[in-house]
Design a protein around this motif. Structure first.
Motif, PDB file in Angstrom:
ATOM      1  N   LYS A 126      -5.938   0.751  35.589  1.00  0.00           N
ATOM      2  CA  LYS A 126      -5.383   0.407  34.286  1.00  0.00           C
ATOM      3  C   LYS A 126      -3.899   0.746  34.298  1.00  0.00           C
ATOM      4  O   LYS A 126      -3.456   1.615  35.028  1.00  0.00           O
ATOM      5  CB  LYS A 126      -6.042   1.237  33.182  1.00  0.00           C
ATOM      6  CG  LYS A 126      -7.489   0.934  32.957  1.00  0.00           C
ATOM      7  CD  LYS A 126      -7.983   1.778  31.793  1.00  0.00           C
ATOM      8  CE  LYS A 126      -9.464   1.659  31.601  1.00  0.00           C
ATOM      9  NZ  LYS A 126      -9.941   2.536  30.545  1.00  0.00           N
ATOM     10  N   LYS A 127      -3.167   0.076  33.431  1.00  0.00           N
ATOM     11  CA  LYS A 127      -1.762   0.395  33.280  1.00  0.00           C
ATOM     12  C   LYS A 127      -1.672   1.728  32.544  1.00  0.00           C
ATOM     13  O   LYS A 127      -2.310   1.915  31.505  1.00  0.00           O
ATOM     14  CB  LYS A 127      -1.054  -0.706  32.496  1.00  0.00           C
ATOM     15  CG  LYS A 127       0.429  -0.479  32.408  1.00  0.00           C
ATOM     16  CD  LYS A 127       1.126  -1.584  31.656  1.00  0.00           C
ATOM     17  CE  LYS A 127       2.593  -1.245  31.560  1.00  0.00           C
ATOM     18  NZ  LYS A 127       3.268  -2.066  30.590  1.00  0.00           N
ATOM     19  N   GLU A 128      -0.899   2.647  33.087  1.00  0.00           N
ATOM     20  CA  GLU A 128      -0.757   3.960  32.474  1.00  0.00           C
ATOM     21  C   GLU A 128       0.107   3.882  31.217  1.00  0.00           C
ATOM     22  O   GLU A 128       1.166   3.275  31.223  1.00  0.00           O
ATOM     23  CB  GLU A 128      -0.073   4.935  33.442  1.00  0.00           C
ATOM     24  CG  GLU A 128      -0.993   5.560  34.445  1.00  0.00           C
ATOM     25  CD  GLU A 128      -0.278   6.648  35.229  1.00  0.00           C
ATOM     26  OE1 GLU A 128      -0.774   7.767  35.223  1.00  0.00           O
ATOM     27  OE2 GLU A 128       0.774   6.343  35.831  1.00  0.00           O
ATOM     28  N   SER A 129      -0.365   4.533  30.168  1.00  0.00           N
ATOM     29  CA  SER A 129       0.436   4.620  28.951  1.00  0.00           C
ATOM     30  C   SER A 129       1.442   5.761  29.126  1.00  0.00           C
ATOM     31  O   SER A 129       1.327   6.591  30.037  1.00  0.00           O
ATOM     32  CB  SER A 129      -0.471   4.908  27.743  1.00  0.00           C
ATOM     33  OG  SER A 129      -0.988   6.230  27.818  1.00  0.00           O
ATOM     34  N   ALA A 130       2.396   5.810  28.231  1.00  0.00           N
ATOM     35  CA  ALA A 130       3.385   6.892  28.272  1.00  0.00           C
ATOM     36  C   ALA A 130       2.701   8.241  28.075  1.00  0.00           C
ATOM     37  O   ALA A 130       3.033   9.229  28.755  1.00  0.00           O
ATOM     38  CB  ALA A 130       4.456   6.664  27.204  1.00  0.00           C
ATOM     39  N   LEU A 131       1.728   8.308  27.175  1.00  0.00           N
ATOM     40  CA  LEU A 131       1.009   9.564  26.934  1.00  0.00           C
ATOM     41  C   LEU A 131       0.219   9.976  28.167  1.00  0.00           C
ATOM     42  O   LEU A 131       0.213  11.142  28.550  1.00  0.00           O
ATOM     43  CB  LEU A 131       0.083   9.430  25.718  1.00  0.00           C
ATOM     44  CG  LEU A 131      -0.746  10.674  25.393  1.00  0.00           C
ATOM     45  CD1 LEU A 131       0.157  11.884  25.121  1.00  0.00           C
ATOM     46  CD2 LEU A 131      -1.656  10.410  24.205  1.00  0.00           C
ATOM     47  N   HIS A 132      -0.424   9.012  28.815  1.00  0.00           N
ATOM     48  CA  HIS A 132      -1.191   9.303  30.021  1.00  0.00           C
ATOM     49  C   HIS A 132      -0.284   9.904  31.097  1.00  0.00           C
ATOM     50  O   HIS A 132      -0.626  10.901  31.729  1.00  0.00           O
ATOM     51  CB  HIS A 132      -1.869   8.026  30.528  1.00  0.00           C
ATOM     52  CG  HIS A 132      -2.795   8.246  31.672  1.00  0.00           C
ATOM     53  ND1 HIS A 132      -2.366   8.303  32.973  1.00  0.00           N
ATOM     54  CD2 HIS A 132      -4.149   8.424  31.700  1.00  0.00           C
ATOM     55  CE1 HIS A 132      -3.405   8.505  33.768  1.00  0.00           C
ATOM     56  NE2 HIS A 132      -4.495   8.580  33.015  1.00  0.00           N
ATOM     57  N   LYS A 133       0.889   9.285  31.292  1.00  0.00           N
ATOM     58  CA  LYS A 133       1.842   9.783  32.289  1.00  0.00           C
ATOM     59  C   LYS A 133       2.305  11.198  31.945  1.00  0.00           C
ATOM     60  O   LYS A 133       2.397  12.054  32.819  1.00  0.00           O
ATOM     61  CB  LYS A 133       3.053   8.850  32.384  1.00  0.00           C
ATOM     62  CG  LYS A 133       2.754   7.553  33.077  1.00  0.00           C
ATOM     63  CD  LYS A 133       3.984   6.663  33.116  1.00  0.00           C
ATOM     64  CE  LYS A 133       3.659   5.335  33.745  1.00  0.00           C
ATOM     65  NZ  LYS A 133       4.786   4.408  33.746  1.00  0.00           N
TER      66      LYS A 133
END
Length: 165
Positions: free
Chosen positions: A4-11
């Motif tokens: 999945k494309k990483e969100s800013a929060l995930h990063k």
């Protein structure tokens, strides 16, 4: 699982976790790894449950009926061993709960008692209440009077044979 494309929060969270790793001992790392595996497993279970619900809704719509509870499935119990063999899944209808082999052994030992079924079912309820109260919600089971405990005792006896030493 597909990437999945990483969100800013995930990063951000992944970065914080990575920065914390050097400060943890082996016990802490082991705990985080196990929790991560459990969470990943639960996410997959949720995804599969959603897919099953969608399929059931599609089938129901195709039959021209209103969606509702699955008739005849809610009370059915089964036990499956995980592909890796380290855990077991107690399945009730479209819900399931993972138990490690030590927990399963504890439940089997309770179930193997020669006492009356109602008494053994009560002991199994007490064990679940003490050790795995999360199973009540995840398997949609009630209090001590719920007949599912008798069914589970019977299933455990039928499924597992304990070798006497």
């Amino acid at each position: 699982m597909p990437a999945k494309k990483e969100s800013a929060l995930h990063k951000k969270l992944a970065s914080e976790l990575s920065a914390l790793i050097p400060e943890l001992d082996e016990e802490g790392l082991s705990f985080l790894l196990e929790q991560g595996r459990v969470h990943r497993y639960n996410m997959e279970a949720d995804r599969l449950n959603r897919e099953m619900d969608e399929l059931e809704a599609d089938r129901t719509a195709a039959r021209g009926k209103k969606p509702g509870k699955r008739a005849g499935v809610a009370g059915k119990l089964s036990i499956e061993r995980s592909p890796g063999g380290a855990t077991y899944h107690i399945i009730r209808g479209n819900k399931w709960k993972m138990f490690n082999d030590g927990e399963m052994l504890s439940m089997v030992k309770i179930a193997r008692s020669k006492d009356p079924l109602a008494e053994v079912a009560g002991r199994l309820y007490a064990w679940i209440e003490r050790e795995r109260p999360d199973a009540f919600v995840d398997l949609d089971i009630g209090d001590e009077g719920d007949p599912v405990y008798r069914e589970l005792v019977t299933l455990l006896k039928k499924t597992f044979k304990v070798r006497e030493r």
